[in-house]
Design a protein around this motif. Structure first.
Motif, PDB file in Angstrom:
ATOM      1  N   VAL A   1       0.862  -1.176   0.000  1.00 46.08           N
ATOM      2  CA  VAL A   1       0.000   0.000   0.000  1.00 46.08           C
ATOM      3  C   VAL A   1       0.899   1.227   0.000  1.00 46.08           C
ATOM      4  O   VAL A   1       1.785   1.345   0.850  1.00 46.08           O
ATOM      5  CB  VAL A   1      -0.932   0.020   1.231  1.00 46.08           C
ATOM      6  CG1 VAL A   1      -1.791   1.276   1.218  1.00 46.08           C
ATOM      7  CG2 VAL A   1      -1.799  -1.225   1.261  1.00 46.08           C
ATOM      8  N   PRO A   2       0.724   2.159  -0.933  1.00 45.40           N
ATOM      9  CA  PRO A   2       1.573   3.355  -0.972  1.00 45.40           C
ATOM     10  C   PRO A   2       1.554   4.118   0.345  1.00 45.40           C
ATOM     11  O   PRO A   2       0.552   4.107   1.077  1.00 45.40           O
ATOM     12  CB  PRO A   2       0.965   4.182  -2.113  1.00 45.40           C
ATOM     13  CG  PRO A   2       0.277   3.174  -2.981  1.00 45.40           C
ATOM     14  CD  PRO A   2      -0.231   2.118  -2.049  1.00 45.40           C
ATOM     15  N   ASN A   3       2.662   4.761   0.619  1.00 42.82           N
ATOM     16  CA  ASN A   3       2.805   5.514   1.860  1.00 42.82           C
ATOM     17  C   ASN A   3       1.798   6.659   1.898  1.00 42.82           C
ATOM     18  O   ASN A   3       1.837   7.569   1.069  1.00 42.82           O
ATOM     19  CB  ASN A   3       4.236   6.047   1.959  1.00 42.82           C
ATOM     20  CG  ASN A   3       4.511   6.694   3.304  1.00 42.82           C
ATOM     21  OD1 ASN A   3       3.647   6.780   4.164  1.00 42.82           O
ATOM     22  ND2 ASN A   3       5.743   7.149   3.474  1.00 42.82           N
ATOM     23  N   LYS A   4       0.906   6.616   2.871  1.00 43.57           N
ATOM     24  CA  LYS A   4      -0.120   7.657   2.981  1.00 43.57           C
ATOM     25  C   LYS A   4       0.439   8.954   3.542  1.00 43.57           C
ATOM     26  O   LYS A   4      -0.203   9.998   3.449  1.00 43.57           O
ATOM     27  CB  LYS A   4      -1.271   7.154   3.860  1.00 43.57           C
ATOM     28  CG  LYS A   4      -2.024   5.964   3.280  1.00 43.57           C
ATOM     29  CD  LYS A   4      -3.153   5.536   4.185  1.00 43.57           C
ATOM     30  CE  LYS A   4      -3.918   4.354   3.584  1.00 43.57           C
ATOM     31  NZ  LYS A   4      -5.029   3.919   4.469  1.00 43.57           N
ATOM     32  N   GLY A   5       1.645   8.891   4.110  1.00 46.97           N
ATOM     33  CA  GLY A   5       2.250  10.097   4.635  1.00 46.97           C
ATOM     34  C   GLY A   5       2.834  11.001   3.570  1.00 46.97           C
ATOM     35  O   GLY A   5       3.167  12.157   3.844  1.00 46.97           O
ATOM     36  N   VAL A   6       2.951  10.488   2.343  1.00 42.69           N
ATOM     37  CA  VAL A   6       3.488  11.284   1.243  1.00 42.69           C
ATOM     38  C   VAL A   6       2.392  12.206   0.722  1.00 42.69           C
ATOM     39  O   VAL A   6       1.286  11.756   0.395  1.00 42.69           O
ATOM     40  CB  VAL A   6       4.018  10.386   0.110  1.00 42.69           C
ATOM     41  CG1 VAL A   6       4.516  11.239  -1.047  1.00 42.69           C
ATOM     42  CG2 VAL A   6       5.124   9.493   0.630  1.00 42.69           C
ATOM     43  N   THR A   7       2.669  13.492   0.658  1.00 35.50           N
ATOM     44  CA  THR A   7       1.704  14.479   0.191  1.00 35.50           C
ATOM     45  C   THR A   7       2.144  15.042  -1.155  1.00 35.50           C
ATOM     46  O   THR A   7       3.261  14.798  -1.613  1.00 35.50           O
ATOM     47  CB  THR A   7       1.575  15.620   1.206  1.00 35.50           C
ATOM     48  OG1 THR A   7       2.856  16.240   1.378  1.00 35.50           O
ATOM     49  CG2 THR A   7       1.075  15.094   2.550  1.00 35.50           C
ATOM     50  N   GLY A   8       1.243  15.802  -1.763  1.00 38.37           N
ATOM     51  CA  GLY A   8       1.541  16.413  -3.054  1.00 38.37           C
ATOM     52  C   GLY A   8       0.828  15.702  -4.188  1.00 38.37           C
ATOM     53  O   GLY A   8       0.265  14.614  -4.016  1.00 38.37           O
ATOM     54  N   ASP A   9       0.844  16.329  -5.352  1.00 31.55           N
ATOM     55  CA  ASP A   9       0.190  15.780  -6.526  1.00 31.55           C
ATOM     56  C   ASP A   9       1.135  14.789  -7.208  1.00 31.55           C
ATOM     57  O   ASP A   9       2.187  15.189  -7.722  1.00 31.55           O
ATOM     58  CB  ASP A   9      -0.184  16.917  -7.485  1.00 31.55           C
ATOM     59  CG  ASP A   9      -1.050  16.445  -8.643  1.00 31.55           C
ATOM     60  OD1 ASP A   9      -1.185  15.214  -8.821  1.00 31.55           O
ATOM     61  OD2 ASP A   9      -1.572  17.307  -9.373  1.00 31.55           O
TER      62      ASP A   9
END
Length: 242
Positions: free
Chosen positions: A40-48
């Motif tokens: 599952v991709p890291n949900k802590g990563v923000t941005g488009d």
């Protein structure tokens, strides 16, 4: 073949482990590990993610300031994230750059690949973790690229795209004995013909062998008789001379 593409549209560890995306069985344990992984991709990563550029193969001494200096020439940067080790704080050699406009992203993707920064030739691609369906990171046996020395090459990405599968003609199957039963029978009969010829040749040679022995023996007896006659003539001459 109709839906074939050199770049993967959906990530499949089994296909990524194949040079042309046609393998049916994994050839190393890492592929098995990626196939069994549920990432599952890291949900802590923000941005488009659609405006984010992936930058790899960086010099471990390269800093965020250096990346900003180089990549700002393609457009306005919103955020730079250089991935570092949680314990040591040292760079891991890759990072992400988020642009404000898609035009700047595309320009950097086109021109910045293989750019030399701090004596290192870098690799640039779009972010795949949040944009490519089924993505499995390298640490779980997935990803694209890889080193040849490790024996775990991955295909389907920009660095190492898939090669187009080759449609081999049917004659290959015939060559390896996988053709029709009639052709296989013909080849077997052909081998039998050669074997019978070899056997006949051996038999004829065995028959000729005693004849040669007899001729050699006859020749030897003639030589002995001639030598005896010569010796007797020599004695007669000696007797006459006396």
């Amino acid at each position: 073949m109709a839906d074939w593409a050199p770049i993967a549209k959906e990530y499949d560890p089994l296909k990524a482990g194949s040079i042309d995306g046609t393998d049916e069985e994994p050839h190393d344990r890492a592929i098995w590990r990626a196939m069994l992984a549920r990432y599952v991709p890291n949900k802590g990563v923000t941005g488009d993610p659609h405006l984010t550029l992936f930058v790899a193969r960086l010099n471990l001494q390269t800093t965020e300031e250096k990346l900003k200096e180089v990549f700002s020439r393609y457009g306005d940067i919103r955020k730079i994230r250089l991935v570092r080790d949680l314990v040591t704080g040292f760079s891991k050699g890759y990072g992400f750059i988020e642009y404000k406009e898609e035009r700047a992203l595309l320009k950097a993707h086109r021109d910045a690949n293989r750019l030399v920064i701090d004596q290192h030739e870098i690799f640039v691609d779009f972010e795949l973790e949040r944009t490519l369906k089924g993505w499995i990171p390298r640490r779980l046996g997935g990803g694209f690229g890889g080193k040849k020395e490790s024996g775990q090459l991955r295909f389907g990405g920009r660095d190492r795209p898939f090669r187009k599968p080759i449609n081999l003609p049917n004659m290959k199957n015939d060559f390896y004995g996988e053709g029709s039963s009639e052709k296989r029978n013909w080849s077997r009969e052909g081998t039998r013909d050669w074997r019978t010829r070899d056997r006949d040749h051996e038999r004829s040679r065995d028959k000729r062998w005693p004849e040669r022995e007899r001729s050699w023996a006859w020749g030897d007896s003639e030589r002995e008789r001639d030598s005896k006659e010569e010796r007797s003539r020599g004695r007669e001459r000696k007797d006459r001379d006396r």
